[in-house]
Design a protein around this motif. Sequence first.
Motif, mmCIF file in Angstrom:
data_model
loop_
_atom_site.group_PDB
_atom_site.id
_atom_site.type_symbol
_atom_site.label_atom_id
_atom_site.label_comp_id
_atom_site.label_asym_id
_atom_site.label_seq_id
_atom_site.Cartn_x
_atom_site.Cartn_y
_atom_site.Cartn_z
ATOM 1 N N SER A 299 37.417 3.187 5.170
ATOM 2 C CA SER A 299 36.636 2.237 5.958
ATOM 3 C C SER A 299 35.152 2.497 5.781
ATOM 4 O O SER A 299 34.697 3.635 5.638
ATOM 5 C CB SER A 299 37.024 2.358 7.437
ATOM 6 N N LEU A 302 33.435 3.723 9.936
ATOM 7 C CA LEU A 302 33.464 5.088 10.437
ATOM 8 C C LEU A 302 33.783 6.047 9.306
ATOM 9 O O LEU A 302 34.423 5.680 8.330
ATOM 10 C CB LEU A 302 34.504 5.226 11.556
ATOM 11 N N THR A 319 32.384 7.537 3.396
ATOM 12 C CA THR A 319 31.433 7.203 4.457
ATOM 13 C C THR A 319 30.919 8.454 5.150
ATOM 14 O O THR A 319 29.712 8.597 5.417
ATOM 15 C CB THR A 319 32.100 6.263 5.462
ATOM 16 N N ALA A 320 31.833 9.397 5.457
ATOM 17 C CA ALA A 320 31.424 10.637 6.122
ATOM 18 C C ALA A 320 30.484 11.448 5.224
ATOM 19 O O ALA A 320 29.484 12.010 5.693
ATOM 20 C CB ALA A 320 32.647 11.458 6.497
ATOM 21 N N HIS A 386 29.664 12.824 16.292
ATOM 22 C CA HIS A 386 31.107 13.042 16.293
ATOM 23 C C HIS A 386 31.724 12.241 17.428
ATOM 24 O O HIS A 386 31.482 12.532 18.609
ATOM 25 C CB HIS A 386 31.430 14.533 16.435
ATOM 26 N N LEU A 387 32.502 11.256 17.070
ATOM 27 C CA LEU A 387 33.126 10.382 18.053
ATOM 28 C C LEU A 387 34.447 10.954 18.551
ATOM 29 O O LEU A 387 34.766 10.847 19.733
ATOM 30 C CB LEU A 387 33.356 8.996 17.431
ATOM 31 N N VAL A 405 36.246 12.058 13.579
ATOM 32 C CA VAL A 405 35.721 10.724 13.292
ATOM 33 C C VAL A 405 34.222 10.769 13.590
ATOM 34 O O VAL A 405 33.812 11.172 14.683
ATOM 35 C CB VAL A 405 36.410 9.653 14.143
ATOM 36 N N GLY A 407 30.157 8.921 13.086
ATOM 37 C CA GLY A 407 29.398 7.699 12.888
ATOM 38 C C GLY A 407 27.916 8.008 12.844
ATOM 39 O O GLY A 407 27.484 9.146 13.078
ATOM 40 N N ILE A 425 34.998 3.146 20.586
ATOM 41 C CA ILE A 425 35.705 3.804 19.481
ATOM 42 C C ILE A 425 37.024 3.100 19.193
ATOM 43 O O ILE A 425 37.380 2.841 18.034
ATOM 44 C CB ILE A 425 35.948 5.284 19.822
ATOM 45 N N LYS A 428 36.349 -0.257 17.478
ATOM 46 C CA LYS A 428 35.947 -0.096 16.092
ATOM 47 C C LYS A 428 37.123 0.337 15.225
ATOM 48 O O LYS A 428 37.294 -0.130 14.097
ATOM 49 C CB LYS A 428 34.817 0.925 15.989
ATOM 50 N N THR A 429 37.921 1.260 15.752
ATOM 51 C CA THR A 429 39.090 1.717 14.984
ATOM 52 C C THR A 429 40.070 0.586 14.742
ATOM 53 O O THR A 429 40.598 0.409 13.638
ATOM 54 C CB THR A 429 39.785 2.872 15.724
ATOM 55 N N SER A 432 38.778 -1.888 12.175
ATOM 56 C CA SER A 432 38.644 -1.374 10.806
ATOM 57 C C SER A 432 39.963 -1.347 10.051
ATOM 58 O O SER A 432 39.984 -1.150 8.840
ATOM 59 C CB SER A 432 38.056 0.036 10.845
#
Length: 821
Positions: A299, A302, A319-320, A386-387, A405, A407, A425, A428-429, A432
Amino acid sequence: MSILQGRDHEISPSKVCMSSQNLLWIGRSDSVSLTLQEALHSESDSLVITTAPDGVSALEILAAQPRHHLIVVIDLKPTGMDLKSLITGIKQINPEIEIIVIGDHGLSWSSLNLPRYYRPVLLSHTSGSDPLISCVAKLREVVEAREDYAQLTQRVAGNMAMARKSTEALLALLHRQDSVGMISIRRDGFFVACNAEAQRITGYSVEELAHIQAWVQNLLPDADSIGSFLCAIEDAWANKLGRKELRVRIKRSDNHVVTLSMTLLVLPDELGQARQIVSLFYDPYESLQSREYQVLYQSSVLGLYTYLPAKGFLRISDTALSLVNQALGLSLDLADVIGRKITDLPFPPEVALRWRHTLEGVAGGAGRGEEALPPVGTPGRPAIVHLVMDRVDAGSAENIAVIAVVGAGREEHPGTADTVSTETISAKTLNSIPHPLILMRPVRVAQGAVADFRCTAMNPAAGKLLGLNEKFQSGRCLPEIFVDDEARDQLLGYACEALDTGKYGEFEIRFRLRAEDPDRVLLRCRLCRIGDGVCFLFQDVTAMRREERHLNQYRHVFSHMDEAIIVTDLDGNIIDWNPASERMFGYRKEQILGQPAHILTQNTTGDQLEQTSRDVLRDGDVWKGEYEFVRGDQSLGVAFSVFALLKDDLGTPYGTVGLCHDLTERKRLEERLTAKSQELRDKNTALSTLLRHAEEERVRACEQVVMDLTQRITERVYRVLESKNKPNLVESHAKLMLQELMGGAAREKEPDLEDPSLKLSEKEREVAQLIRLGKTTDEIAFILEKSPDTIRLQRISIRRKLGLTRRDRNLAAYLRKIDIA
């Protein structure tokens, strides 16, 4: 028929059933026979003797119980028998029966005229009882040893077959599982089977890596790893049985490096020889939870990563990694991060130490760490927030990893990031996830029964599929979401079952998604219980199933066509072919896969076929033509082939396909027809020549007859004119002339053998000598290796040179009268 047993001795049932203790005596009983039987009993009390008076009775006894009597004694003295027929009949009933024949002193194997494996033991009546006792004892030992060996072989074969079937059943089960990768390796290194999990773990399909050499070259990172793995494979082949545990570090097709736990199993055949090696492997650090969130790793909303305190980063999404580089001002790639701890990376020491302690605390069970860890970053850059941080099993009880997870923070300083709520969260999850997903809660009536389900959340993918993007509102029931009554009732039943049992359900249902849609679509649905609700994840597989049907149709046509179909890659290596190709070229499919296509041609270097393949790949056209091919047994054939280029959906070439038709038999028929046609033309030419010579001979004979008659008439007329004054002489000459005219052609004139024109050539004299011996035209042609038409022409030439113009004169008789040397 009588049965004799030893005196004062009881025979146990276990011994009576043994074939070595039962003897059949064939022959009428007399004093000598009874004496020999008594002598056998005196040496072996357990021996049971059954007597039969003649061969017919003996064959009936043996036919009723073929394995009851494995020793037979034939006594020829009391009565005569057809010994050869009797022995042949006994051996046809059971070839394992041992035979002793007691007869006259002159009896021998040569007189019996029997095959070697039918020959009996021959004894004489005058030799006494000792040789008979010795022979029976030895034959009993042979029979007992043979029975013991047969039982042992049957038990061993049964155990091996049972173990092999159990192993194959287990492997068939593993092939269908998604938790363990499985590859079956043949002796020549080609893969017999490769399940979907093995392809997912390595990132390569079985078409890309179909051989163990290609597998290790593409997956293992260095030469030492390749050598160690291939040595382990060779050791497994050499040991033939057993298993071997390995830990193998591989580099996937996406450049991710993972360490696999691998087990090598040797699969034997019925004879105990190593038939296949099965490699079972899995990623011990890959948990079920991380696989559930695989879509989130890809994704762009996130970022996710999995961290094992004892090892470091196990996984990190693009992404991370991008967020880490932006927050800390770095340019790390996946190879720099995977397998390394946070403190080993070029992070600020305080940030790395705080980050590592937080992750170790979460892994140790200290609670969720997203609140304890402040946003990570350097001043002036977007921070990492950190979510979610939670524990996850990484393969064993001692290895607990952390999945997080992350962001991007709103503030550019790590200490000023906003706190993200759990609802944000979750939203968004949910949004996604690329596949359509609906969360539903039950609508219960009296006594807690479920009457319907109410939708609490739906991601954009589901709204787009159902056409509810604009007008969807939370809280709608199933009838407001699904317009298909029949499919909705099925879905309601499955959802109630998942809610009651808590089991994960997967099924396919045909839906009419919108009321205006004329056709139904096929949805692959997955249901699982979440708390007091149900998660409904579905996917439109209509096109996929249609493609599968088309693929099955193509595969059916591919397998049942009479013409051979050969598929090669861009390097000219065979990657598939149909059963007709096996029949045409004589190679099994597992033998030919991966081999270059030019081994099928007569040209061992394959220059012509490689040039043809290059032309097809360069021009993108179709090539047609004939060429000679070589079968597996090295026999030659002729084929007509059509080669065309294979392209994927994007138009990129990936190989060629050839359709081949075997013309070998047709070519042979054409060659036979050509040879027969030439033979007929030759015979027609010879016949025309023969007729022409015959006509010339006939004309010359007629001319000779006319000349002879003219000469004789002239002579008679001359004599008549000379005797015109003598009436009596005139009358006599006139009568003679009339008799000559009425009597036919004059007598043939004997040839002058001294005339040079009548001399025979050397070949004609050779033919004339054979004619004198009475040989026919075909026999002379066979002896001299010439055609019959040539011999006929030479016969005509011989007759002409010898002056035999009359056809009724026999040439052979005439040649016997003269000297033709």
